[in-house]
Design a protein around this motif. Structure first.
Motif, PDB file in Angstrom:
ATOM      1  N   SER A  13       0.799  -1.228   0.000  1.00  0.00           N
ATOM      2  CA  SER A  13       0.000   0.000   0.000  1.00  0.00           C
ATOM      3  C   SER A  13       0.831   1.276   0.000  1.00  0.00           C
ATOM      4  O   SER A  13       0.334   2.337  -0.370  1.00  0.00           O
ATOM      5  CB  SER A  13      -0.914   0.019   1.234  1.00  0.00           C
ATOM      6  N   VAL A  16       1.339   3.340  -3.228  1.00  0.00           N
ATOM      7  CA  VAL A  16       0.047   3.887  -3.640  1.00  0.00           C
ATOM      8  C   VAL A  16      -0.266   5.148  -2.827  1.00  0.00           C
ATOM      9  O   VAL A  16      -0.656   6.177  -3.377  1.00  0.00           O
ATOM     10  CB  VAL A  16      -1.062   2.832  -3.480  1.00  0.00           C
ATOM     11  N   ARG A  19       1.935   8.031  -3.913  1.00  0.00           N
ATOM     12  CA  ARG A  19       1.518   8.669  -5.165  1.00  0.00           C
ATOM     13  C   ARG A  19       0.318   9.582  -4.938  1.00  0.00           C
ATOM     14  O   ARG A  19       0.245  10.674  -5.523  1.00  0.00           O
ATOM     15  CB  ARG A  19       1.179   7.600  -6.202  1.00  0.00           C
ATOM     16  N   ALA A  86      -6.243   0.063  -0.426  1.00  0.00           N
ATOM     17  CA  ALA A  86      -5.246  -0.791  -1.085  1.00  0.00           C
ATOM     18  C   ALA A  86      -4.721  -1.763  -0.029  1.00  0.00           C
ATOM     19  O   ALA A  86      -3.946  -1.369   0.837  1.00  0.00           O
ATOM     20  CB  ALA A  86      -4.103   0.042  -1.663  1.00  0.00           C
ATOM     21  N   VAL A 107      -7.657  -0.553  -4.938  1.00  0.00           N
ATOM     22  CA  VAL A 107      -6.551  -0.941  -5.819  1.00  0.00           C
ATOM     23  C   VAL A 107      -6.234  -2.397  -5.497  1.00  0.00           C
ATOM     24  O   VAL A 107      -5.686  -2.700  -4.437  1.00  0.00           O
ATOM     25  CB  VAL A 107      -5.319  -0.043  -5.586  1.00  0.00           C
ATOM     26  N   SER A 170       2.726  -3.287  -7.044  1.00  0.00           N
ATOM     27  CA  SER A 170       2.571  -2.101  -6.217  1.00  0.00           C
ATOM     28  C   SER A 170       2.839  -0.830  -7.020  1.00  0.00           C
ATOM     29  O   SER A 170       2.080   0.145  -6.946  1.00  0.00           O
ATOM     30  CB  SER A 170       3.511  -2.185  -5.013  1.00  0.00           C
ATOM     31  N   GLY A 173       0.084  -0.348  -9.522  1.00  0.00           N
ATOM     32  CA  GLY A 173      -1.110   0.160  -8.861  1.00  0.00           C
ATOM     33  C   GLY A 173      -1.042   1.657  -8.632  1.00  0.00           C
ATOM     34  O   GLY A 173      -2.032   2.380  -8.840  1.00  0.00           O
ATOM     35  N   ALA A 174       0.122   2.134  -8.199  1.00  0.00           N
ATOM     36  CA  ALA A 174       0.299   3.572  -7.990  1.00  0.00           C
ATOM     37  C   ALA A 174       0.162   4.336  -9.307  1.00  0.00           C
ATOM     38  O   ALA A 174      -0.508   5.381  -9.376  1.00  0.00           O
ATOM     39  CB  ALA A 174       1.664   3.837  -7.353  1.00  0.00           C
ATOM     40  N   LEU A 177      -3.558   4.208 -10.590  1.00  0.00           N
ATOM     41  CA  LEU A 177      -4.413   5.080  -9.777  1.00  0.00           C
ATOM     42  C   LEU A 177      -4.195   6.541 -10.145  1.00  0.00           C
ATOM     43  O   LEU A 177      -5.156   7.325 -10.257  1.00  0.00           O
ATOM     44  CB  LEU A 177      -4.131   4.868  -8.291  1.00  0.00           C
TER      45      LEU A 177
END
Length: 311
Positions: A13, A16, A19, A86, A107, A170, A173-174, A177
């Motif tokens: 997480s 994320v 970011r 997340a 996420v 990870s 995902g960032a 998003l």
């Protein structure tokens, strides 16, 4: 400025959250799991997301359980525009799902509807997938069943293990998003219902799933080893003691399942149910630190014909 509450717990997480902060959103609070005892000495340790939040002087809320808690009301009273989760580790009650005007999004580290649940990274490798990915979705009361906003595919190679795939996902995902949030805030984001008939599940790994069954094909054993590394780690019983297996390669050779069929400077090769043997290159004997198999062999007179046990 759009205000958000971020909910997450483990290392996955953290990029994320970083970011979201870097992109300039107002993070009113970070919600994470309570501090837990860690290690043999049971040192009370904050979750990685809490550490990151405190680095940015962000309010931290740590409910043991959201439903019916005072913390739930505290979160709702913050009146954020959006909730982002997340790997938070708890389902969100309907009262919270309905609170933010822009909704609650998650996420998730798989290409939904495949691998719903808490261990999608492990299961993607254990099951031999050649790709995984990130899904950003609207949250629903049912586990990982909400409408999909965006997705990104991440390939999986034979060199990947849980640690490397975790880091790739990870970051993906960032990135995803960051690209998705402006569309969502402007009301331009896609919203696609999942095909629930195609749903598969990736439940948290159980202790019995960590034990290697050498009666399976070599590729499946190899995938199990890398699908459990670096945590929680696959193991076998060798000389009546647990032996953690932390590094392996596919090899060739036959013998009784679990039999040592080769001992070299590179490691120990075990037979499986087919002609794809498994060469163990890194391991951890009971009560000792992780080591190269070659170092283990210098102190242990391992011979061909010895067998790892399963029962």
């Amino acid at each position: 400025m759009t205000s958000v509450i971020f909910m997450g717990t483990p290392d996955f997480s953290v990029p994320v959250l970083q970011r979201v902060i870097a992109d300039g959103y107002e993070v009113k609070a970070v919600v994470t799991q309570p501090d837990r005892p860690v290690g043999r000495k049971k040192v009370l340790t904050p979750p990685p997301v809490k550490k990151e939040a405190l680095n940015h002087q962000i309010k931290v809320i740590q409910p043991e359980k959201l439903t019916g808690s005072a913390e739930l009301e505290e979160i709702i009273d913050l009146d954020a525009d959006l909730i982002i989760t997340a790997a938070f580790g708890q389902l969100l009650p309907k009262k919270l799902l309905d609170a933010p005007k822009l909704g609650c999004i998650n996420v998730h580290a798989s290409l939904l509807p495949e691998l719903r649940g808490g261990a999608p990274i492990h299961h993607a490798i254990i099951r031999g997938y050649d790709q995984s990915g990130i899904t950003i979705m609207y949250m629903a009361e049912k586990l990982d069943a909400g409408d999909i906003i965006s997705q990104r595919t991440v390939p999986i190679s034979d060199e990947d293990h849980v640690g490397t795939l975790h880091d790739k996902l990870s970051k993906a995902g960032a990135d995803l998003l960051s690209e998705t949030l402006p569309l969502l805030i402007e009301g331009k984001a896609a919203r696609t219902e999942q095909d629930h008939d195609k749903a598969t599940y990736a439940w948290n790994i159980k202790r019995e799933e960590e034990k290697i069954d050498w009666n399976r094909p070599g590729k499946e054993v190899f995938n199990q080893i890398r699908g459990l590394y670096p945590w929680p780690t696959a193991y076998t019983i060798f000389r009546d003691k647990p032996l953690k297996i932390q590094g392996a390669k596919l090899s060739k050779g036959t013998g009784a399942p679990g039999e040592v069929i080769s001992v070299t400077d590179e490691g120990i090769t075990f037979a499986t149910a087919d002609d794809q043997a498994v060469l163990v290159t890194e391991l951890q004997p009971s009560g000792k630190k992780k080591m190269a198999a070659a170092d283990f062999l210098r102190g242990s007179d391992v011979k061909t014909g010895e067998k790892a046990q399963y029962e």
